[in-house]
Design an enzyme around this catalytic site. Structure first.
Site, short mmCIF file in Angstrom:
data_model
loop_
_atom_site.label_atom_id
_atom_site.label_comp_id
_atom_site.label_asym_id
_atom_site.label_seq_id
_atom_site.Cartn_x
_atom_site.Cartn_y
_atom_site.Cartn_z
N SER A 124 0.91 -9.24 -0.47
CA SER A 124 0.36 -9.24 0.88
C SER A 124 -1.03 -9.85 0.90
O SER A 124 -1.79 -9.74 -0.09
CB SER A 124 0.28 -7.79 1.37
OG SER A 124 -0.53 -7.71 2.52
N TYR A 149 -2.38 1.47 0.45
CA TYR A 149 -1.28 0.49 0.49
C TYR A 149 -1.72 -0.81 -0.18
O TYR A 149 -1.03 -1.36 -1.05
CB TYR A 149 -0.85 0.24 1.94
CG TYR A 149 0.01 -1.00 2.10
CD1 TYR A 149 1.33 -1.00 1.67
CD2 TYR A 149 -0.51 -2.18 2.64
CE1 TYR A 149 2.12 -2.16 1.78
CE2 TYR A 149 0.25 -3.32 2.76
CZ TYR A 149 1.56 -3.31 2.33
OH TYR A 149 2.33 -4.45 2.44
N LYS A 153 -0.47 -2.92 -3.83
CA LYS A 153 -0.13 -4.35 -4.01
C LYS A 153 -1.03 -4.96 -5.09
O LYS A 153 -0.57 -5.73 -5.94
CB LYS A 153 -0.30 -5.12 -2.70
CG LYS A 153 0.66 -4.69 -1.59
CD LYS A 153 2.10 -5.05 -1.92
CE LYS A 153 3.06 -4.64 -0.82
NZ LYS A 153 4.46 -4.65 -1.24
P1 NAD Z 1 10.71 -2.67 5.57
O1 NAD Z 1 10.22 -1.27 5.57
O2 NAD Z 1 11.51 -3.15 6.73
O3 NAD Z 1 11.53 -2.96 4.23
C1 NAD Z 1 11.29 -2.25 3.02
C2 NAD Z 1 12.63 -1.73 2.55
O4 NAD Z 1 12.45 -1.04 1.33
C3 NAD Z 1 13.27 -0.76 3.54
O5 NAD Z 1 14.61 -1.15 3.75
C4 NAD Z 1 13.19 0.60 2.82
O6 NAD Z 1 14.26 1.43 3.17
C5 NAD Z 1 13.22 0.16 1.39
N1 NAD Z 1 12.64 1.08 0.40
C6 NAD Z 1 11.40 1.62 0.39
N2 NAD Z 1 11.26 2.41 -0.69
C7 NAD Z 1 12.43 2.35 -1.39
C8 NAD Z 1 12.89 2.93 -2.59
N3 NAD Z 1 12.15 3.77 -3.30
N4 NAD Z 1 14.15 2.64 -3.01
C9 NAD Z 1 14.93 1.79 -2.28
N5 NAD Z 1 14.55 1.22 -1.13
C10 NAD Z 1 13.30 1.50 -0.70
O7 NAD Z 1 9.44 -3.61 5.35
P2 NAD Z 1 9.32 -5.19 5.39
O8 NAD Z 1 8.42 -5.54 6.51
O9 NAD Z 1 10.65 -5.82 5.28
O10 NAD Z 1 8.49 -5.41 4.05
C11 NAD Z 1 9.11 -5.75 2.82
C12 NAD Z 1 8.04 -5.83 1.74
O11 NAD Z 1 7.06 -6.80 2.15
C13 NAD Z 1 7.28 -4.54 1.52
O12 NAD Z 1 7.02 -4.40 0.13
C14 NAD Z 1 5.99 -4.76 2.26
O13 NAD Z 1 4.92 -4.02 1.70
C15 NAD Z 1 5.77 -6.24 2.08
N6 NAD Z 1 4.93 -6.83 3.13
C16 NAD Z 1 5.28 -6.67 4.43
C17 NAD Z 1 4.47 -7.19 5.43
C18 NAD Z 1 4.80 -6.99 6.90
O14 NAD Z 1 3.91 -7.16 7.73
N7 NAD Z 1 6.03 -6.68 7.27
C19 NAD Z 1 3.31 -7.90 5.10
C20 NAD Z 1 2.99 -8.07 3.73
C21 NAD Z 1 3.81 -7.52 2.76
#
Ligand code: NAD
Ligand code: UDP
Length: 337
Positions: A124, A149, A153
């Site tokens: 991120s 958070y 990362k």
């Molecule tokens: P999201 O919450 O929609 O997807 C994350 C998925 O991981 C979910 O389906 C959740 O059920 C699953 N999950 C969490 N812990 C778990 C575990 N212990 N075992 C199995 N599954 C698990 O979020 P997203 O927006 O799709 O983000 C995906 C990744 O990208 C994350 O790591 C997030 O930190 C990173 N990210 C997201 C953003 C954003 O703005 N959306 C920005 C930067 C980084």
């Protein structure tokens, strides 16, 4: 080539599953659905006409990962599985460190056991912290994160760099996302946050669809043109395509490479609200409130490295992002439920 998407049922994972399938990859999803629904992957299957091997699995648990790795010939892993709510991470830091770091360690241990050498990680822009000037460049020092958070990362990037250094056969690609918004143009998959959205675009679309009364714009006294924060919003379909490029790159490059995935163009909160109203012809009631703790005035990417090395750049416009976010929300007012 078969790719394991840990957390693949979530917002970015489901869009990436679709892009990978369309590019000819096989996809395996492991997700405990703590912030998602298996319905997203069923819809990906319907949209692509292809099947996905889906496991309900907590990715912290090595036993279930070993089962997946022994049943499927995994050749690469994309690690999306994480908790991502900044405010919640301040209240429940241990849960964030436990979940985000243990999922990474368990995946790495299983990869070593099964000889899988390719890892792509959802990092991120938050790792640039509070001290670097914009636009952010991959060579800047990470750190000074403003919340647990962000530190997860930061730590996971460090762990992955150490692992790649210790094992020269490994390929690690760290993808630093900026602000993903939008949805697949079909309106069949999109962002479906649990409870009250933390992020701007789902909040805006829930106001527009009548699920929330109004948007609070956090702060109007920032040192920007209109006083509201500026961010680098990127269409989730562009972001998902970036993962396909990262997988292709990692297949022929060992070691660690870091890429910003952003557009390089920031928009303010007010500009986003106005664009959404104009593109979709719907009002978004909004009021100005105090600043939100931890928000930086500006964040945007220098996205030139991804273009040079991955041959990737964004194709979608702000108009596409606003239209597709609304198309998803109005077709699925209650998300996947
Ligand atoms: P999201 O919450 O929609 O997807 C994350 C998925 O991981 C979910 O389906 C959740 O059920 C699953 N999950 C969490 N812990 C778990 C575990 N212990 N075992 C199995 N599954 C698990 O979020 P997203 O927006 O799709 O983000 C995906 C990744 O990208 C994350 O790591 C997030 O930190 C990173 N990210 C997201 C953003 C954003 O703005 N959306 C920005 C930067 C980084
Ligand atoms: N924001 C806002 N109201 C909201 C949610 C977000 O004004 O209800 C602002 C927030 O202050 C930031 C921008 O929108 O300036 C993007 O916030 P988001 O949480 O989507 O992403 P962040 O950049 O914090 O990761």
């Amino acid at each position: 080539m078969k790719i394991l998407l840990a957390g693949g049922a979530g917002y970015i994972g489901s869009h990436t599953a679709l892009e990978l399938l369309e590019a000819g990859y096989e996809v395996v999803v492991a997700d405990n659905f703590c912030n998602s629904s298996p319905e997203s992957i069923r819809r990906v299957e319907a949209l692509t006409g292809k099947t996905v091997a889906m496991y309900e699995a907590d990715v912290k648990e090595k036993k279930i990962l070993q089962k997946i790795f022994s049943e499927q010939e995994i050749q690469g892993v994309i690690h999306f599985a994480g908790l991502k709510a900044v405010g919640e991470s301040m209240e429940k830091p241990v849960i964030y460190y436990r979940n985000n770091i243990d999922t990474t360690l368990s995946l790495l241990e299983c990869m070593e056991e099964f000889g899988v050498k390719q890892f792509v990680f959802s990092s991120s822009a938050t790792v640039y912290g509070e001290e670097n000037p914009v636009p952010y460049v991959e060579t800047m020092k990470r750190g000074a994160c403003s919340n647990p958070y962000g530190w997860t990362k930061f730590m996971m990037e460090q762990i992955l760099e150490d692992v790649a250094r210790a094992n020269p056969e490994m390929s690690v690609v760290l993808l630093r996302y900026f602000n993903p918004i939008g949805a697949h143009p079909s309106g069949r998959i999109g962002e479906d946050p649990e409870g009250i959205p933390n992020n701007l675009m789902p909040y805006i679309s829930q106001v527009a669809v009548g699920r929330r009364d109004h948007l609070t714009v956090f702060g109007k006294d920032y040192p920007t043109k209109d006083g509201t924060c500026r961010r680098d919003y990127i269409h989730v379909a562009d972001l998902a395509r970036g993962h396909v490029k990262a997988i292709a790159y990692g297949a022929s490059h060992k070691g660690v490479e870091i890429f910003n995935l952003g557009t390089g163009t920031p928009y303010s909160v007010v500009e986003i609200v106005e664009a959404f109203e104009k593109v979709n012809g719907v009002p978004v009631k909004h009021e100005f409130g105090p600043r939100r703790a931890g928000d930086l005035p500006e964040s945007w990417a220098d996205a030139s490295k991804a273009e040079a090395l991955l041959g990737w750049k964004t194709e979608k416009t702000l108009e596409d992002m606003c239209r597709d976010s609304w198309n998803w929300q109005r077709r699925n007012p209650n998300g996947y439920r």
